[in-house]
Design a protein around this motif. Structure first.
Motif, PDB file in Angstrom:
ATOM      1  N   LEU A   9       0.828  -1.210   0.000  1.00 24.60           N
ATOM      2  CA  LEU A   9       0.000   0.000   0.000  1.00 24.60           C
ATOM      3  C   LEU A   9       0.860   1.257   0.000  1.00 24.60           C
ATOM      4  O   LEU A   9       0.478   2.276  -0.573  1.00 24.60           O
ATOM      5  CB  LEU A   9      -0.920   0.003   1.229  1.00 24.60           C
ATOM      6  CG  LEU A   9      -2.080  -1.003   1.215  1.00 24.60           C
ATOM      7  CD1 LEU A   9      -2.845  -0.924   2.533  1.00 24.60           C
ATOM      8  CD2 LEU A   9      -3.013  -0.746   0.055  1.00 24.60           C
ATOM      9  N   GLY A  10       2.003   1.198   0.670  1.00 26.25           N
ATOM     10  CA  GLY A  10       2.867   2.369   0.732  1.00 26.25           C
ATOM     11  C   GLY A  10       2.263   3.497   1.518  1.00 26.25           C
ATOM     12  O   GLY A  10       2.510   4.671   1.250  1.00 26.25           O
ATOM     13  N   SER A  16       3.206  11.795   7.872  1.00 23.47           N
ATOM     14  CA  SER A  16       2.313  12.956   7.792  1.00 23.47           C
ATOM     15  C   SER A  16       0.937  12.595   7.229  1.00 23.47           C
ATOM     16  O   SER A  16       0.095  13.481   7.038  1.00 23.47           O
ATOM     17  CB  SER A  16       2.945  14.036   6.909  1.00 23.47           C
ATOM     18  OG  SER A  16       3.096  13.557   5.568  1.00 23.47           O
ATOM     19  N   LEU A  17       0.679  11.295   7.003  1.00 21.40           N
ATOM     20  CA  LEU A  17      -0.578  10.903   6.366  1.00 21.40           C
ATOM     21  C   LEU A  17      -1.791  11.319   7.189  1.00 21.40           C
ATOM     22  O   LEU A  17      -2.731  11.926   6.676  1.00 21.40           O
ATOM     23  CB  LEU A  17      -0.605   9.391   6.130  1.00 21.40           C
ATOM     24  CG  LEU A  17      -1.910   8.855   5.532  1.00 21.40           C
ATOM     25  CD1 LEU A  17      -2.099   9.369   4.118  1.00 21.40           C
ATOM     26  CD2 LEU A  17      -1.930   7.331   5.541  1.00 21.40           C
ATOM     27  N   ARG A  18      -1.787  10.983   8.473  1.00 26.90           N
ATOM     28  CA  ARG A  18      -2.930  11.326   9.320  1.00 26.90           C
ATOM     29  C   ARG A  18      -3.148  12.831   9.366  1.00 26.90           C
ATOM     30  O   ARG A  18      -4.271  13.318   9.291  1.00 26.90           O
ATOM     31  CB  ARG A  18      -2.720  10.783  10.730  1.00 26.90           C
ATOM     32  CG  ARG A  18      -3.839  11.160  11.682  1.00 26.90           C
ATOM     33  CD  ARG A  18      -3.790  10.407  12.981  1.00 26.90           C
ATOM     34  NE  ARG A  18      -4.914  10.786  13.817  1.00 26.90           N
ATOM     35  CZ  ARG A  18      -5.472   9.999  14.719  1.00 26.90           C
ATOM     36  NH1 ARG A  18      -5.015   8.769  14.891  1.00 26.90           N
ATOM     37  NH2 ARG A  18      -6.469  10.420  15.462  1.00 26.90           N
ATOM     38  N   GLN A  19      -2.060  13.578   9.465  1.00 28.99           N
ATOM     39  CA  GLN A  19      -2.140  15.041   9.492  1.00 28.99           C
ATOM     40  C   GLN A  19      -2.777  15.560   8.201  1.00 28.99           C
ATOM     41  O   GLN A  19      -3.624  16.456   8.226  1.00 28.99           O
ATOM     42  CB  GLN A  19      -0.730  15.601   9.664  1.00 28.99           C
ATOM     43  CG  GLN A  19      -0.659  17.092   9.941  1.00 28.99           C
ATOM     44  CD  GLN A  19       0.771  17.552  10.109  1.00 28.99           C
ATOM     45  OE1 GLN A  19       1.658  17.160   9.334  1.00 28.99           O
ATOM     46  NE2 GLN A  19       1.033  18.367  11.108  1.00 28.99           N
ATOM     47  N   THR A  20      -2.403  14.961   7.081  1.00 26.38           N
ATOM     48  CA  THR A  20      -2.951  15.366   5.786  1.00 26.38           C
ATOM     49  C   THR A  20      -4.439  15.060   5.691  1.00 26.38           C
ATOM     50  O   THR A  20      -5.238  15.903   5.271  1.00 26.38           O
ATOM     51  CB  THR A  20      -2.200  14.656   4.643  1.00 26.38           C
ATOM     52  OG1 THR A  20      -0.824  15.016   4.684  1.00 26.38           O
ATOM     53  CG2 THR A  20      -2.784  15.030   3.296  1.00 26.38           C
ATOM     54  N   VAL A  21      -4.832  13.846   6.094  1.00 26.22           N
ATOM     55  CA  VAL A  21      -6.241  13.447   6.043  1.00 26.22           C
ATOM     56  C   VAL A  21      -7.087  14.333   6.952  1.00 26.22           C
ATOM     57  O   VAL A  21      -8.179  14.763   6.585  1.00 26.22           O
ATOM     58  CB  VAL A  21      -6.394  11.964   6.422  1.00 26.22           C
ATOM     59  CG1 VAL A  21      -7.869  11.589   6.559  1.00 26.22           C
ATOM     60  CG2 VAL A  21      -5.733  11.076   5.372  1.00 26.22           C
ATOM     61  N   VAL A  47      -1.059  19.699   1.570  1.00 25.90           N
ATOM     62  CA  VAL A  47      -2.346  19.027   1.807  1.00 25.90           C
ATOM     63  C   VAL A  47      -3.189  19.062   0.538  1.00 25.90           C
ATOM     64  O   VAL A  47      -3.779  18.049   0.130  1.00 25.90           O
ATOM     65  CB  VAL A  47      -3.101  19.695   2.974  1.00 25.90           C
ATOM     66  CG1 VAL A  47      -4.462  19.022   3.187  1.00 25.90           C
ATOM     67  CG2 VAL A  47      -2.282  19.633   4.250  1.00 25.90           C
ATOM     68  N   TYR A  48      -3.246  20.243  -0.112  1.00 31.27           N
ATOM     69  CA  TYR A  48      -4.029  20.351  -1.342  1.00 31.27           C
ATOM     70  C   TYR A  48      -3.479  19.456  -2.439  1.00 31.27           C
ATOM     71  O   TYR A  48      -4.251  18.775  -3.137  1.00 31.27           O
ATOM     72  CB  TYR A  48      -4.063  21.799  -1.836  1.00 31.27           C
ATOM     73  CG  TYR A  48      -4.621  21.891  -3.243  1.00 31.27           C
ATOM     74  CD1 TYR A  48      -5.970  21.689  -3.486  1.00 31.27           C
ATOM     75  CD2 TYR A  48      -3.774  22.129  -4.330  1.00 31.27           C
ATOM     76  CE1 TYR A  48      -6.477  21.728  -4.779  1.00 31.27           C
ATOM     77  CE2 TYR A  48      -4.270  22.166  -5.612  1.00 31.27           C
ATOM     78  CZ  TYR A  48      -5.626  21.977  -5.828  1.00 31.27           C
ATOM     79  OH  TYR A  48      -6.116  22.003  -7.108  1.00 31.27           O
TER      80      TYR A  48
END
Length: 237
Positions: A9-10, A16-21, A47-48
């Motif tokens: 899945l990578g 920073s994934l959770r922060q981005t979501v 994020v955008y």
């Protein structure tokens, strides 16, 4: 979940994934410009760009579709709802489909939604606000799984649509308009009263201000937001 699956899945290697979501959800909830995202979510442009890339790859739509597990297809309800398009969504010209049209309310978009017997979204499409429900309905119905009954309001009063629904093996529950010479003697009014289930979904979607008012220029980006909100409705299931 195995480590091999995670590496394929990578996803989990990105701290920073959770922060981005959370930044995407925040913007969807409050309807602010991307540039006004609080710094706690990181750089707004990052994020955008992540959201735009996921939208282009249809990943958010894939999450919504992946969460639709064993829908109750005894009944299916369909309806459409108008969304006002903010001036920020119709600024710079571009060649991609925007799904923004002129209606009585000005620049608008319409969400065409289908929900199951439990009131959970199972499919939707986005068009310009001037597109009549009955015009988009054949495309919507063609993509729906087979249900015992298909329920809609008078806006879907069309004999070709009723024929399409019957050919799929479903029973149409659609009232005819007052000027109809056939009448509504065969209508199941008791079942028709449950049509509020699709209205409830629109009400829940519009708790998110970036869906209640459209700010995104691209159709696919607005569709991704709607898909993410529909996935949010499915999560407790």
């Amino acid at each position: 979940m195995s480590a091999n699956f995670n590496s394929l899945l990578g996803i989990y290697d990105k701290p920073s994934l959770r922060q981005t979501v959370e930044g995407i959800f925040y913007r969807m909830r409050v309807g602010c410009p991307w540039r006004d995202l609080p710094a706690t979510f990181g750089k707004w442009n990052a994020v955008y760009k992540r959201f735009n890339a996921w939208s282009r790859q249809e990943k958010l739509m894939g999450i919504f579709r992946g969460l639709i597990v064993e829908p109750d297809l005894e009944w299916t309800f369909i309806d459409g709802s108008i969304v006002k398009a903010h001036q920020h969504s119709s600024g710079a010209a571009h060649e991609q489909d925007a799904a923004i049209g002129k209606s009585v309310a000005g620049n608008t978009t319409k969400i065409h939604m289908a929900v199951d017997a439990c009131g959970l979204p199972i499919h939707f499409s986005v068009t310009g606000g001037e597109v009549h429900d009955c015009k988009e309905a054949p495309k919507l119905v063609a993509k729906l799984p087979l249900a015992n009954y298909t329920v809609a309001d008078k806006g879907y009063d069309s004999e070709p649509l009723r024929t399409q629904i019957r050919e799929k093996g479903s029973v149409p529950i659609i009232p005819r308009k007052q000027n109809s010479t056939i009448g509504n003697d065969g209508m199941d009014w008791c079942l028709y009263k449950y049509r509020h289930l699709v209205e409830n979904v629109f009400a829940r979607l519009k708790h998110f201000r970036a869906i209640a008012t459209r700010y995104d220029k691209l159709k696919r980006n607005f569709e991704s937001l709607v898909a993410l909100a529909c996935a949010f409705i499915w999560l407790p299931m």
